[in-house]
Each structure stands twice: as structure tokens, then as C-alpha cells.
Design a protein around this motif. Structure first.
Motif, PDB file in Angstrom:
ATOM      1  N   SER A   1       0.975  -1.313  -0.016  1.00 48.04           N
ATOM      2  CA  SER A   1      -0.025  -0.076  -0.041  1.00 48.04           C
ATOM      3  C   SER A   1       0.794   1.338   0.028  1.00 48.04           C
ATOM      4  CB  SER A   1      -0.933  -0.050   1.167  1.00 48.04           C
ATOM      5  OG  SER A   1      -0.004   0.027   2.480  1.00 48.04           O
ATOM      6  N   ILE A   2       0.171   2.308  -0.741  1.00 48.34           N
ATOM      7  CA  ILE A   2       1.172   3.507  -0.713  1.00 48.34           C
ATOM      8  C   ILE A   2       1.329   4.219   0.545  1.00 48.34           C
ATOM      9  CG2 ILE A   2       0.815   3.897  -3.149  1.00 48.34           C
ATOM     10  CD1 ILE A   2      -0.710   6.317  -1.991  1.00 48.34           C
ATOM     11  N   SER A   3       0.388   3.666   1.451  1.00 49.88           N
ATOM     12  CA  SER A   3       0.271   4.756   2.806  1.00 49.88           C
ATOM     13  C   SER A   3       1.498   4.494   3.426  1.00 49.88           C
ATOM     14  CB  SER A   3      -0.885   3.994   3.611  1.00 49.88           C
ATOM     15  OG  SER A   3      -1.015   2.587   3.813  1.00 49.88           O
TER      16      SER A   3
ATOM     17  N   TYR B   1      -7.388  -8.672   0.840  1.00 47.50           N
ATOM     18  CA  TYR B   1      -6.837  -8.288  -0.588  1.00 47.50           C
ATOM     19  C   TYR B   1      -5.779  -7.705  -0.507  1.00 47.50           C
ATOM     20  CZ  TYR B   1      -6.292  -4.708  -4.077  1.00 47.50           C
ATOM     21  OH  TYR B   1      -6.050  -3.975  -5.197  1.00 47.50           O
TER      22      TYR B   1
ATOM     23  N   TYR C   1      -3.022  14.361  -0.065  1.00 48.05           N
ATOM     24  CA  TYR C   1      -3.871  13.472  -0.875  1.00 48.05           C
ATOM     25  C   TYR C   1      -4.320  12.302  -0.436  1.00 48.05           C
ATOM     26  CZ  TYR C   1      -2.768  17.127  -4.253  1.00 48.05           C
ATOM     27  OH  TYR C   1      -2.614  18.136  -4.958  1.00 48.05           O
ATOM     28  N   LYS C   2      -4.273  12.145   1.020  1.00 53.17           N
ATOM     29  CA  LYS C   2      -4.810  10.893   1.527  1.00 53.17           C
ATOM     30  C   LYS C   2      -6.113  10.974   2.127  1.00 53.17           C
ATOM     31  CE  LYS C   2      -0.425   8.634   2.618  1.00 53.17           C
ATOM     32  NZ  LYS C   2      -0.013   7.690   3.623  1.00 53.17           N
TER      33      LYS C   2
ATOM     34  N   MET D   1      -6.875   6.000   5.400  1.00 52.10           N
ATOM     35  CA  MET D   1      -5.436   5.693   5.313  1.00 52.10           C
ATOM     36  C   MET D   1      -4.529   6.131   6.450  1.00 52.10           C
ATOM     37  SD  MET D   1      -5.090   7.070   1.180  1.00 52.10           S
ATOM     38  CE  MET D   1      -5.897   6.295   0.161  1.00 52.10           C
TER      39      MET D   1
ATOM     40  N   SER E   1      -2.958   5.876  -5.514  1.00 49.73           N
ATOM     41  CA  SER E   1      -3.628   5.513  -4.206  1.00 49.73           C
ATOM     42  C   SER E   1      -5.376   5.627  -4.870  1.00 49.73           C
ATOM     43  CB  SER E   1      -4.021   6.736  -3.424  1.00 49.73           C
ATOM     44  OG  SER E   1      -4.897   7.789  -3.828  1.00 49.73           O
ATOM     45  N   ARG E   2      -5.796   6.050  -5.909  1.00 47.48           N
ATOM     46  CA  ARG E   2      -7.003   5.789  -6.438  1.00 47.48           C
ATOM     47  C   ARG E   2      -7.162   4.340  -7.077  1.00 47.48           C
ATOM     48  NH1 ARG E   2     -11.129   9.836  -7.546  1.00 47.48           N
ATOM     49  NH2 ARG E   2     -11.829   9.687  -5.531  1.00 47.48           N
TER      50      ARG E   2
ATOM     51  N   GLU F   1      -5.242   1.973  -6.056  1.00 48.15           N
ATOM     52  CA  GLU F   1      -5.263   1.093  -4.905  1.00 48.15           C
ATOM     53  C   GLU F   1      -6.931   0.873  -4.747  1.00 48.15           C
ATOM     54  OE1 GLU F   1      -2.655   1.554  -1.593  1.00 48.15           O
ATOM     55  OE2 GLU F   1      -4.299   0.509  -0.594  1.00 48.15           O
TER      56      GLU F   1
ATOM     57  N   LEU G   1       1.228   9.765  -7.461  1.00 48.13           N
ATOM     58  CA  LEU G   1       0.817   9.238  -6.095  1.00 48.13           C
ATOM     59  C   LEU G   1      -0.707   9.405  -6.011  1.00 48.13           C
ATOM     60  CD1 LEU G   1       3.825  10.366  -4.268  1.00 48.13           C
ATOM     61  CD2 LEU G   1       3.025   8.074  -4.166  1.00 48.13           C
ATOM     62  N   TRP G   2      -1.440  10.143  -6.032  1.00 47.19           N
ATOM     63  CA  TRP G   2      -2.827  10.440  -6.021  1.00 47.19           C
ATOM     64  C   TRP G   2      -3.316   9.428  -6.621  1.00 47.19           C
ATOM     65  CZ3 TRP G   2      -7.260  12.421  -8.666  1.00 47.19           C
ATOM     66  CH2 TRP G   2      -8.271  12.491  -7.877  1.00 47.19           C
TER      67      TRP G   2
ATOM     68  N   GLY H   1      -8.968  -1.018  -6.894  1.00 47.51           N
ATOM     69  CA  GLY H   1      -8.329  -2.204  -7.064  1.00 47.51           C
ATOM     70  C   GLY H   1      -9.040  -3.269  -5.577  1.00 47.51           C
TER      71      GLY H   1
END
Lengths: 309, 330, 333
Positions: free
Chosen positions: A2-4, C20, B149-150, B154, A26-27, A29, A22-23, A32
């Protein structure tokens, strides 16, 4: 991955381009993740497939239907009342029109009905629900919600029938009749969500910093209503199609010779049980689309429920 | 002595929760806050401590402007927070901000951190570059810029709370109400949030009203501590004095209930005070002193007369008949 | 106590969750032992795997997504993980019971207290109980937890009880069957501090009197300090340190335990430490070697590659950290 957890390492010195990348990641992800959850349940996949199939049929009807001309005023008494065969998969009706072609075109009316009704009903219902929910315990809430209750107390089909019967018989008026019966469901739904959310701290926080009512209703609360409203819409598509077909069945909706699934069932029922294909195939077609939308909607509901937990 | 920026005088908030009786309907009221007075000096941290149902959050909500008091006055820098016409002017909303307990519900889950932070900025700084201000806020609380942007889901609980602090700082307030900002967090995260709050306080000259049920935490950060029980303050004094010399029986009971982790701390607990009973419902506050149902030192007078607030020693007030009598004798 | 046969022994338990994007490797070889009559604490941050451990021990882990990948849980020498549901129900609810964090959620709101007791007692007595016996046992159980007027209380519904009373009823229910092991998951967390103190004192006295073993799971170090004999510290699915409670508090060895103890605000003052930087790792890609090495200030090269075994520093004091390995000890000497 995960990008977090990656982004902890990212410094503040970052270009707008990288930001947007990156945005988007995250979208991707979250999409998905949503698809994974949705695809866990085979029934939702079947529903989604069915819905897609019906939409393709309706959109490309002139190219898919074997006898597109049978939709217009057309008679071929030589081939009337033929049972299902290789040239007419679903048989022909009493004046020789291909039932499969008419079903495919019939989906156009069904989907139009559903789409038009929902696109009128949803904004109205959602708006009233938002406002009434936010101004709970005021005269506005009382008036809106009591009217809603009155509408909800009458079975939608009966209300739609009585409204449609006093209007001229055509597709537009039957849609109007269904719209009148449908908005309260959305008002109720959104009202419930809004009354829950107005006490959440993010709403309170916006209020005490001085945010406008417009901002709170449409920027803070509305985005949180979208998932449930969307789910209800997909479940409702099926119901609206059924009501539309029911109106056509009793002759209040789409008028012949236009092919509507409800009209076709009504016309075919006179030839039961010998020439069963005239009514059974259109009826199955209704079952297919309604079931498809319901399974799809159930899948969405599970998805959003999992998302919120 | 620095100037008092907040003066609360005889504050009361009663909620009507129900009605009883068929014909002559009697309202059932909860006296959530029942006659509270205190001052807040610029730059200090006043710890407001109490169990659930003590009314501490109600005070926070009144100060933040969510409720109107039933009675009493609140002056902020000499201005009445609840003037007759009812609406709090924008510049006062800018000066007073609040951080809530639940980091999960403090941020809008459907909007990004940047959008969440933009809410106060658009209202209070419409002429500034929102993007730049958002970045400045994130830097102020030591969060990486990419966080804008989170979405809130998250972030960990501690990070959400830090974003909530950043949002409160967006308006450049001078007074912050912290309503149990760390009680939903793990101890290992709590330290980070508390240290951030302490750093911000000295950097930005903030005054805090810190509401909590955690006395050990207050020991380490509060300038003064006030203990609340059933809508009233029982004891208020300077932080250091408070813990060395607790006077009110309820304070002693509270201190003796704290789970501690070392021998040094065990010594500080009033050993003779064994906690008993539970806080009564604020619908049925007992007559006289409201603590009389649980107090091990109760006297006859406690069931009849509600004690006054007395100054036991300098800057140390308690509301208990034990001290009223000694005063009279002396 | 060490000579006795252990009551419950969790050996190298590994539990994963399938979700997932892969597999969450939550428990990574948990070892935990409880002796008869012993009070054991299990502390760690939210998400460290405390509750997963205990759910697996009670066989109430949701499967899927949970999967037990390895290890065994021996109760009196018999592996709980290999038991049939029938055998399991002979142990669970009779010899092994549980208390949950939220007493309101643990009690069914539509039944009164007596009706809550009925299935519990019936299960424990294998259904050979008359209504009269149930009533008598329930009264006894409520007297155990120092609740006044048990006859009247048995007719009350959970909503009519205060938070402290509800938790007492839960404790009474859990101990009514005289189990040998009680697992208490955050029993005081939902309560106010003065009530938590009362409930914990009561629980403590009761298990002492009945000689019940208890595993107290909590994130609050203060709660375990005053209650348990031995303390396990858990981080990211591993037991990082175990020692007699007072010893662990006075001399924590693992850098994580040290950070945790440091982070607790002290009543004696001294400021608030920064806590432990970073956060619990992503369980789908846990760090190689020691799972704490990404947050550790004493990290060495070996920590990045190899998972530290448990080193017994003193009798009963074990720590999973290379700082206390034989090599380091020699270097220090």
C-alpha cells in the motif's frame, strides 16, 4: 504494497507531477480493493455481467436484433405464431413478429424508464432528505417527513396505477406516475444518514468554524450519502422496470406497436398455454434484468458496508 | 500574574431529556453543568478532569459554541461569548477552536486531508493561497506534505488526531479546547501527540483547556487542575500542589484509583481512600453535597447543605464541608 | 510454580489473515505459558495481535479470513487446535471462560440477568440442571461479585444496570462455572477509573480465592502492574519479553518494552516521553529479521536479517533481542 506506508519516506520537496502520480496510485489501489471485495461474491459478478449484457443489448439493439424491422408496424401472417426455431429463437407472435428482436428493443424502453425515473427522483429525494435531516426537529422536517410517510404508506404500484390512469396513456406519463411514487424512498434513506451524520464531529467542527449551511449539506454530508444512494439506485432499477412493465401490462404505459416487455406479456397471455413462448420469453426477460440489477446492487451494498467498517 | 483571557461565571447547562406525567407534564432535566466558575490565564493549560457524566465535555461544547448555556456568563478577552442576539461573530470563532476525542469522526471520511483542512481556511483566510496554507499546516504538525492527498482511512488514529489539530490551528486561534485528544490512542502514540501540543503551545502562545479523565497525564502537562463531579468543580489548584496535597475526598478517591506503574507513584496514592460506588445519574443528583453517596468522610450536614467553594490555601479551592468548618473555627 | 505442569501452553503459534492484496502475517510464533493458579498479563499496542492470540486459544477466530498456519495450543497437554467441536465445547465455557471489554455488548439486552445465566450454567453442567439449581447458582455467583440484593438483580435487564454492575455480572457469569482458566480481554477499559479500580480489585480477589488462572489482556500497563504475577509484552505478533511483573517494570530489557514503559505518564511527574517513533508494521510485508528493527534505536546488522530467539537473561526473564544474546553479553563483559 500500500502506498500509505511508503509515503512516510517521501519528503515535503515533491513536484506537483509526482503528487498527482501518487494520488492516482492511491485511487488505483482503492479501486483495486473495491473490485477485489466485489468479485469475492460470484453472485454480484453474475449480476454485474447481466446488467452489462442488457445494456449492450439495448444500446446496440439495431445491430444485434435479428429482425429490427419487426419493431415497427409490421405483419407477416405466414410466419405468425411460430414456435421457437433456428430462425426465430424465441418464436414469433400472433402477427408474425420475431419475439427475440422485440425483447431486445423492449429493453430500450425498460432501461429508459429506469434511467429517466431515477434521474428525476434521486436529486429531488436526496435534496429533501438532506435538508429535512439536517434541520431535524424543525417545522420543515415535520412537513417533509410527514408527506414522505403518506406516500410510503401507499403501495407504489397502486399509486402509480391510479396516477397513470387519470393521465393520457403514454410512456412519458407512466414515468411521471412512477416518479411520484418513488422519491420518498430516497428522502427516507438520506434523511436517516443525515440525522446520523449531523452529530459527527467533522460536521460540528465545520459548523463552529463558521461554514455555511450550503457547504455543510453539499460538501460535508452529501459525499457520505453517495455510496448508499448508489446502491439503492441499482437495486431500484429492477423495481422501476417491474412497475413500468406492470403499467404497460395493464395498458397504461408504452403503447403498441412499440415493443415493451410488459405489453408483450399482456398480449401473449391470451394465447397461453398453447403458444406459451409469446408471454414466457418476455416475462423471463423481465426476470433477467430485474435479477441482474438486484444481484449487482447487493454486491455494491456489501462492498460499501465493508468499506465503512 | 498574567491576564485572564477567559472568565466563566456561574455557568449552568440543563438539558430537558424527557417529560413525565400524562396531564401536567413535568420536564425531566439533566443538570450537566451546574454552576461552574473559573478563569483561564493566557498561556496556561487548565486540566479539567472528571469521570463520564461529570459534565466536562458539556463545558467544552459550550465554550466551542455548540450549546448555549442555560445560565451564567462567559467572557473571552472581555467579550461576552453569548450575547443577546445569539450569533457568535466570526472573529471569535477564529480565536476559539476545539479538538475532539474521536479521531475517527473528526475528519470527513469522503474528503481528502487537504479538503478537510481547507474548510476553515476558506472561511477565515479567503484571500490566501489555500494550497500553500495547507502545506504550511502540515509542516507545522510535522506531517509529510503528501498526506494532503490521502483519505482519513489511510491514516492511523494518531495521525488523524494530528490532522484534527492542524485543522484547529488553521484559523490561528489563541485558545484551544482539547476534549480528551489522546484517550482513544495508544500510550506509545499519545506521547507524540502530547509533545506536539506542548510544542505548539509554546511556539504559538496558545492557551489550553485540556479535558481528560487521565490524572497521570495532567500531572505532567497541566499548569492548574480542576476536578469535576456531577456538573460541579470539587477542587481546583496549581498542578504541583494538587498532586502533593489533594484535599477533596473525591479527588483522593480518584487518585487512589489510578493504575500506576512504579513504587514512586504508589506512594502518591492516598492509601486509605478505597474507591466505592458509582457516579449517580445526573437526572437524580442527590440533595446536599452531590458526592454524599460515595464519600467515606460524609457528615450529617452533607445531606442537607451543598458546600461552598472555599480557598483552603493560596490558589487552592475545594468544595467540601470538611474545610468550611475549619474555616469557621479559625 | 515452575515445577507444576502448565495449564495452558501456546507454542510457536502462527496465524495469518487472507485479505485483498495478500496475506497478513499477524502472529509470528507466539509462545505463552500459564501455570495453574497463576495470573498472567499480556500487553501491547492496538493491533499487536493480543486479541488474535486469545481468539485462537478459544477457537473463536473467524475463519476465513483467519488461518492458523502453525503451532499448537496445549490445554492440560491436549492440543485445542486438533480437537473436534464437541471436545472443544467440553473445555470452552466449562474449564475456560472469557470476559470481554464491553459488558453491554456481552450481555443480550432482551434477556434478564437470570436468563443470561441459564445457558452458561446449563452448558457447564451438561444440561443436568433444574431451574431451581440454576437460580441458586446464579444467586451465589452474584454474591461472589459483591452485588447486593441478587434476587432482585436476577430479574433486572442489562439496560437497568450501571456499567460497573454489568461488568460484575459478566465476571460473575464467567466464574460461576468455576473454570480453571479465565481470559479477560480489557475488562476495565470501558469503565471509569474509580469503577475500573473496583472491578479489577474484585476480579483479583476472586481469582485468588477460587485459585483460577487468569490471562489479562490489556493495553494499559497500569492495570497489569497491580494485578498479575507474570507479564508478557507483545509487539507485532511476537512475544518480545516476559518476566515477573515487578521485575519487568523495574528493569525492562527489550527496547520496545523500555519505550512502552517510558511512554506511560507518571503520577510522579517528569514529563511525557516522545513515545516510540514509527508505527506497527504493515502485516502484509513485515520487516525481515526482528519485526521491531524499523523502530528500534539500538538496531544492529543482525536484527535486519535474522529473527532473534528468546534469550533467558535471568530465571523467568526472557527477552527476544540480540542485545542480550551470548555474543553481546561477552562483548559487554
Amino acid at each position: 504494497m500500500s502506498i500509505s506506508s511508503q509515503s512516510d519516506l517521501v519528503s515535503a520537496e515533491i513536484s506537483p507531477h509526482e503528487f498527482s502520480q501518487l494520488w492516482r496510485a492511491s485511487r488505483r489501489e482503492s479501486l483495486g480493493r473495491a473490485w477485489y471485495k466485489f468479485s469475492r461474491n460470484p453472485l454480484s459478478l453474475i449480476g454485474a455481467g447481466t446488467v452489462l449484457f442488457v445494456i449492450i443489448l439495448a444500446v446496440f439493439a439495431p445491430y444485434i436484433a435479428p429482425y429490427p424491422e419487426h419493431v415497427k408496424p409490421f405483419t407477416d401472417f405466414a410466419n405468425a405464431s411460430n414456435p421457437p426455431s433456428s430462425s426465430h429463437w424465441f418464436g414469433t407472435d400472433e402477427i408474425g413478429r420475431d419475439i427475440l428482436s422485440r425483447i431486445i428493443f423492449g429493453y430500450r424502453f425498460s432501461l429508459t424508464m429506469g434511467l429517466v425515473v431515477l434521474s428525476i427522483v434521486v436529486p429531488v429525494g436526496v435534496f429533501l432528505g438532506l435538508v429535512a435531516g439536517y434541520f431535524q426537529h424543525t417545522w420543515f422536517d415535520t412537513i417533509i417527513m410527514r408527506i414522505t410517510d403518506i406516500f410510503l404508506a401507499v403501495p407504489p404500484l397502486i399509486l402509480a396505477l391510479s396516477v397513470a390512469s387519470i393521465l393520457e396513456r403514454n410512456l412519458l406519463n407512466s414515468m411521471l406516475a412512477v416518479c411520484l411514487t418513488w422519491w420518498p424512498w430516497y428522502t427516507r434513506l438520506v434523511y436517516g444518514i443525515t440525522t446520523g451524520l449531523r452529530n459527527e464531529f467533522f460536521v460540528t467542527s465545520a459548523e463552529i468554524t463558521g461554514a455555511s449551511k450550503f457547504h455543510i449539506l453539499f460538501r460535508e454530508i452529501l459525499p457520505n450519502c453517495i455510496s448508499p444512494v448508489f446502491t439503492k439506485m441499482s437495486l431500484d432499477m429492477g423495481w422501476v422496470i417491474i412497475i413500468g412493465a406492470s403499467l404497460s401490462f395493464v395498458g397504461l404505459g408504452v403503447q403498441p406497436p412499440n415493443p415493451d416487455l410488459g405489453t408483450m406479456v399482456a398480449a401473449g397471455r391470451r394465447y397461453l398455454p398453447d403458444e406459451w413462448w409469446m408471454s414466457v420469453f418476455p416475462a423471463l426477460a423481465i426476470v433477467l434484468v430485474v435479477l441482474g440489477f438486484n444481484l449487482f446492487g447487493d454486491g455494491l451494498r456489501d462492498l460499501f458496508a465493508a468499506e465503512n467498517s | 500574574m498574567s491576564e485572564a483571557i477567559l472568565e466563566v461565571r456561574d455557568l449552568k447547562k440543563h438539558f430537558v431529556v424527557d417529560h413525565i406525567g400524562t396531564f401536567r407534564r413535568q420536564p425531566v432535566t439533566v443538570r450537566a453543568v451546574d454552576g461552574i466558575s473559573f478563569d483561564l490565564q493566557a498561556g496556561e493549560t487548565l486540566g479539567l478532569v472528571g469521570e463520564s457524566g461529570s459534565g466536562k465535555s458539556t463545558i467544552a461544547y459550550i465554550l466551542a459554541g455548540m450549546y448555549r448555556p442555560t445560565q451564567g456568563r462567559i467572557h473571552f478577552r472581555g467579550l461576552d461569548l453569548f450575547s443577546e442576539n445569539g450569533k457568535r461573530p466570526l472573529f471569535l470563532k477564529k480565536e476559539i477552536q476545539i479538538v475532539f476525542q474521536d479521531p475517527g469522526s473528526s475528519l470527513n471520511p469522503r474528503r481528502t486531508i487537504a479538503q478537510n483542512l481547507a474548510v476553515p481556511l476558506q472561511i477565515h483566510k479567503p484571500d490566501k493561497n489555500i494550497m500553500r496554507e495547507t502545506l504550511r499546516l502540515l509542516e507545522l504538525v510535522d506531517l509529510p506534505a503528501i498526506y494532503m492527498y490521502k483519505y482519513p482511512n489511510m491514516l492511523s488514529g494518531g495521525e488523524k488526531q494530528i490532522v484534527a489539530i492542524a485543522r484547529a490551528l488553521a484559523t490561528d486561534p489563541s485558545f484551544m479546547i482539547l476534549d480528551e485528544p489522546t484517550s482513544a490512542l495508544d500510550v506509545s502514540v499519545q506521547g507524540k501527540v502530547i509533545n506536539l501540543l506542548m510544542r505548539l503551545q509554546s511556539d504559538l502562545d496558545l492557551t489550553y483547556l485540556f479535558i481528560t479523565h487521565d490524572l497521570s497525564l495532567m500531572r505532567n502537562i497541566a499548569t492548574r487542575v480542576a476536578i469535576m463531579y456531577l456538573g460541579k468543580i470539587c477542587e481546583i489548584s496549581k498542578g504541583s500542589e494538587f498532586f502533593q496535597n489533594p484535599q477533596h475526598p473525591y479527588t483522593q478517591m480518584l487518585l487512589s484509583s489510578i493504575p500506576v506503574v512504579s513504587k514512586d507513584e504508589e506512594k502518591l496514592k492516598p492509601a486509605k481512600m478505597i474507591p466505592t460506588g458509582e457516579i449517580p445519574s445526573p437526572v437524580n443528583i442527590p440533595p446536599g453535597c452531590s458526592f454524599n453517596t460515595r464519600c467515606p468522610k460524609k457528615m450529617d450536614v452533607c445531606f442537607e447543605i451543598d458546600p461552598d467553594f472555599v480557598e483552603i490555601s493560596r490558589q487552592h479551592f475545594a468544595r467540601c464541608h470538611l474545610f468550611g468548618q475549619t474555616q469557621k473555627q479559625g | 510454580m515452575v515445577n507444576k505442569a502448565p495449564l495452558l501452553e501456546i507454542k510457536n503459534l502462527r496465524v495469518h489473515y487472507k485479505v485483498y492484496g495478500g496475506v497478513l502475517k499477524v502472529l509470528d510464533g507466539v509462545n505463552l505459558t500459564v501455570y495453574p493458579g497463576e495470573k498472567v498479563g499480556l500487553v501491547g499496542e492496538t493491533g499487536c495481535g493480543k486479541t488474535t492470540t486469545m481468539k485462537t486459544a478459544l477457537a473463536i477466530l473467524p475463519v476465513p479470513p483467519g488461518v492458523v498456519v502453525g503451532g499448537e495450543i496445549l490445554y492440560k497437554g491436549r492440543n485445542l487446535l486438533a480437537m473436534s467441536p464437541r471436545q472443544l465445547s467440553n473445555v470452552r465455557g466449562r474449564e475456560m471462560t472469557m470476559i470481554f471489554q464491553d459488558p453491554m455488548a456481552a450481555l443480550n439486552p432482551v434477556f434478564n440477568v437470570e436468563q443470561q445465566f441459564t445457558p452458561v450454567l446449563k452448558h457447564a453442567a451438561k444440561n443436568h440442571l433444574s431451574n431451581k439449581e440454576i437460580h441458586a447458582q446464579a444467586v451465589l455467583a452474584l454474591q461472589d461479585v459483591a452485588l447486593a440484593d441478587p434476587e432482585r438483580l436476577l430479574q433486572a435487564y442489562p439496560i437497568q444496570l450501571s456499567g460497573g454492575m454489568r461488568q460484575r455480572v459478566c465476571i460473575g457469569m464467567a466464574l460461576a462455572t468455576r473454570p480453571q482458566l479465565l481470559i479477560a480481554d480489557e475488562p476495565g477499559t470501558a469503565l471509569d477509573v474509580t469503577i475500573q479500580a473496583q472491578v479489577l480489585r474484585l476480579l483479583n480477589n476472586l481469582v485468588d480465592r477460587l485459585n483460577t488462572s487468569i490471562i489479562l489482556i490489556t493495553h494499559s500497563l497500569g492495570v497489569v502492574y497491580e494485578t498479575v504475577d507474570r507479564l508478557y509484552v507483545m509487539y507485532a505478533g511476537n512475544i518480545v519479553e516476559v518476566a515477573p511483573t515487578r521485575k519487568l517494570f523495574s528493569n525492562p530489557l527489550h527496547p520496545y518494552s523500555q519505550g512502552l514503559m517510558d511512554a506511560v505518564p507518571k503520577l510522579s511527574g517528569g514529563g511525557i516521553s516522545q513515545g516510540i517513533s514509527g508505527r506497527i508494521p504493515d502485516y502484509s510485508h513485515p520487516p525481515a529479521g526482528c519485526r521491531f528493527h524499523t523502530r528500534c534505536s539500538h538496531v544492529m546488522e543482525i536484527c535486519r536479517h535474522q529473527k532473534p530467539p528468546e534469550f533467558e537473561v535471568e530465571e523467568g526473564h526472557k527477552v527476544a533481542c540480540y542485545l542480550y544474546g551470548p555474543k553481546n553479553q561477552e562483548a559487554a563483559v
